[in-house]
Design a protein around this motif. Structure first.
Motif, PDB file in Angstrom:
ATOM      1  N   ASN A 130       4.591  -2.207  -8.442  1.00 45.00           N
ATOM      2  CA  ASN A 130       4.903  -3.575  -7.627  1.00 45.00           C
ATOM      3  C   ASN A 130       5.866  -3.401  -6.386  1.00 45.00           C
ATOM      4  N   THR A 347      -0.010  -9.974  -5.921  1.00 34.33           N
ATOM      5  CA  THR A 347       0.953 -10.172  -7.257  1.00 34.33           C
ATOM      6  C   THR A 347       2.315 -10.479  -6.741  1.00 34.33           C
ATOM      7  N   ARG A 385       2.998  -8.320  -3.413  1.00 34.82           N
ATOM      8  CA  ARG A 385       2.171  -7.131  -3.409  1.00 34.82           C
ATOM      9  C   ARG A 385       0.766  -7.553  -3.031  1.00 34.82           C
ATOM     10  N   ASP A 387      -3.183  -6.300  -2.546  1.00 35.60           N
ATOM     11  CA  ASP A 387      -4.170  -5.258  -2.761  1.00 35.60           C
ATOM     12  C   ASP A 387      -5.099  -5.425  -1.782  1.00 35.60           C
TER      13      ASP A 387
ATOM     14  N   SER B  88      -8.669  -2.839  -8.553  1.00 39.27           N
ATOM     15  CA  SER B  88      -7.450  -2.300  -8.035  1.00 39.27           C
ATOM     16  C   SER B  88      -6.562  -2.115  -9.244  1.00 39.27           C
ATOM     17  N   ARG B  92      -4.651   1.430  -9.962  1.00 33.70           N
ATOM     18  CA  ARG B  92      -3.122   1.460 -10.019  1.00 33.70           C
ATOM     19  C   ARG B  92      -2.748   2.232 -11.525  1.00 33.70           C
ATOM     20  N   ARG B  96      -1.164   6.243 -12.132  1.00 34.10           N
ATOM     21  CA  ARG B  96       0.208   6.710 -12.880  1.00 34.10           C
ATOM     22  C   ARG B  96      -0.588   7.876 -13.584  1.00 34.10           C
TER      23      ARG B  96
END
Lengths: 425, 144
Positions: A130, A347, A385, A387, B88, B92, B96
């Protein structure tokens, strides 16, 4: 004969074409990019690498990752990162071959990231978290890659999925510490981490050790000049004569010259030199040359983290402890907690992080204090944040950073406002 | 009045699509040669396989997930019903793993026909199709 050779060349060409097609089919190129800008509301302090005016380079980087499946078990992967902080010089952050056995055991060899803390293995992938950048109170180790091997064994107990990762290697590289360059040899870098996930929960504990050798040196000329000047002063004070007076004047002159040279040395060289002089002055019971240097001195890094993410709310708490055998770097305790709430594509997140240096006990700690080595920081970060699509995130952040103590004296505080776009492709 | 008519027509036109997307029943499938049973593969295990947390079926054989391509209505339904994550969030999550060299994205196919074909021919694969497209070339291990 001629027809024969034509056929042969056609066959060869066809074979080559097939091979090329097959391999390009297995070759994956992807990457990530961050473009950011930050403005600090004060000119006299530097926080997270930012100074007063708008800075577009600090948070900007581009990384390309290439991976090629060699066979069913083997993959070669490379990741090149080009950072704004490094004038966009390109560096291999990763370059390794993975061998996957059928029994959930994975071996990797080459250049790897050091799995210090939870975010360490993807610390530059802004899209993956984030924040615009990782909280520097916790993530401030001046090296992040090593050359060696790691083994990851995965295993499950019911729905509790675990992975144990062990690594061993070495890093022979130039390190940037306090924004100055040091040639380093970090030997026997060894560590272990255990990560577990259970539903929305995740846990991690890890430890890492290395033996640090840096090219820091004692400024012998300065030590000598101080000693000569001290003796000259004492001699003159005890029995002032014309001779002793001119000797003192000469000593003061060379000390002044030596001082100019000394002031141009790197910060750790100054610390190492200062340690010797101060230990004598303060009459400390200490093997100062041995303790306040970097000649295979161990550095230990410990981490525990707890994560939660149910899609709407997420949380991470992380604590770290760093122990340096050398007195020239101060042991550190740091932690962060971060809460995030998702509203559709947006977020919001709030983070508190803090870092505190802990002086050694006894004379060693007294010397560290006299050398003004210790610092203490805390930060509160509030961010957003958004998206934009599945590969793009827009981020807005304001951070209050308080340098409670910086280089042994009271520090300053500032607000850092930043904006960034993170993309993966 | 005319405007209201237009609105009603457009609502009527779009409504079935909307309802269809919401109601799509996802059937998780494996090859007929896959020895694992309906009872052994639960929703939790499906999610863990698709999130690269587990790489084996309960009988110890290798499990490899197959996804429909991004934007496919059924992939969205699967993400929501089985993984409880938006596209989304998954992107994410995978960034990672991918950028730390831990795992690569699951294999992707373009449509349900390709999915059935791929899964039918490889007992290691686990995929998902619309429950309406289930036939005897593949085996359903979970429905939601």
């Amino acid at each position: 004969m001629r027809i024969g050779s034509i056929i042969a060349s056609v066959v060869v060409t066809a074979l080559i074409t097939t091979t090329v097609q097959a391999s390009s089919g297995d070759l994956n190129i992807y990457g990530f990019m961050s473009v950011g800008v930050g403005i600090l509301d004060k000119n006299e302090v530097t926080i997270e690498g930012f100074e007063g005016e708008g800075n577009f380079k600090q948070d900007t980087l581009l990384a390309l990752q290439v991976s090629k499946q060699v066979n069913d078990n083997t993959t070669a992967t490379g990741q090149l990162v080009s950072r704004g902080t490094d004038d966009f010089n390109t560096e291999a952050a990763w370059a390794f071959v993975t061998y996957q056995t059928s029994s959930d055991l994975t071996a990797r060899m080459g250049r790897l990231r050091i799995p210090f803390f939870y975010y360490s293995e993807f610390l530059e992938v802004g899209y993956a978290y984030n924040w615009i950048r990782l909280p520097s109170d916790v993530y401030n180790i001046p090296f992040s890659s090593f050359d060696g091997v790691d083994l990851t064994q995965r295993f499950s107990f019911g729905s509790l999925d675990n992975s144990i990762q062990i690594n061993y290697g070495r890093l022979n590289d130039e390190l940037s510490i306090f924004e100055e360059e040091y040639q380093s040899d970090l030997k026997n870098m060894a560590g272990i981490s255990l990560t577990s996930t259970y539903g929305d929960w995740g846990f991690r504990i890890a430890g890492q050790r290395t033996e640090m050798t840096l090219d820091t040196t004692v400024d012998e000329a300065y030590v000598k000049a101080v000693q000569v000047a001290t003796i000259a002063q004492m001699t003159h004070d005890a029995n002032p004569t014309l001779e002793s007076g001119s000797a003192l004047l000469a000593a003061a002159g060379s000390l002044e010259e030596a001082q100019i040279e000394f002031s141009q040395k790197r910060r750790i060289d100054q610390g190492q030199t200062g340690a010797i002089l101060l230990a004598q002055q303060m009459n400390l019971d200490l093997e100062v040359e041995k303790e306040f240097s970097f000649d295979g001195h161990t550095a230990d890094f410990y981490n525990a983290a707890i994560m939660f993410d149910n899609g709407n709310y997420s949380f991470i708490g992380e604590v770290t402890a760093t122990e340096y055998e050398s007195g020239l770097l101060v042991d550190n305790r740091a932690w962060l907690v971060s809460l995030a709430k998702r509203f559709g594509d947006t977020t919001t997140h709030l983070t508190y992080s803090t870092s505190r240096d802990v002086l050694n006990s006894g004379d060693s700690g007294k010397l560290q204090e006299a050398l003004k080595l210790q610092g203490e920081d805390k930060s509160v970060t509030l961010g957003l944040r958004y998206d934009y699509d599945v590969n793009t995130a827009l981020k807005l952040e304001s951070q209050y950073h308080d340098e409670i103590m910086n280089r042994g004296v009271e520090g300053s505080y500032a607000m850092l406002y930043s904006f960034a776009i993170d993309v993966i492709f | 009045m005319k405007l209201i008519m237009k609105l009603m027509v457009s609502i009527l036109l779009f409504a079935p699509v909307f309802i269809c997307a919401v109601q799509a029943e996802v059937a998780v499938i494996v090859s007929l040669d896959n020895k694992n049973t309906y009872t052994s593969i639960n929703k939790d295990l499906v999610a863990r396989v698709f999130l690269a947390k587990v790489s084996k079926f309960p009988d110890g054989t290798i499990a490899k997930p197959v996804n429909l391509k991004q934007g496919h209505y059924l992939r969205e339904a699967f993400n929501r019903d089985f993984l409880s994550k938006t596209e989304s969030q998954l992107s994410r999550y995978w960034s990672r793993l991918r950028f730390s060299g831990k795992a690569s994205l699951p294999k992707e196919v373009g449509n349900i026909a390709e999915m059935k074909l791929a899964v039918a021919n490889d007992p290691a694969l686990i995929g998902y199709i619309d429950a309406m497209d289930v036939d005897d070339t593949i085996k359903v291990v979970h429905k939601y």
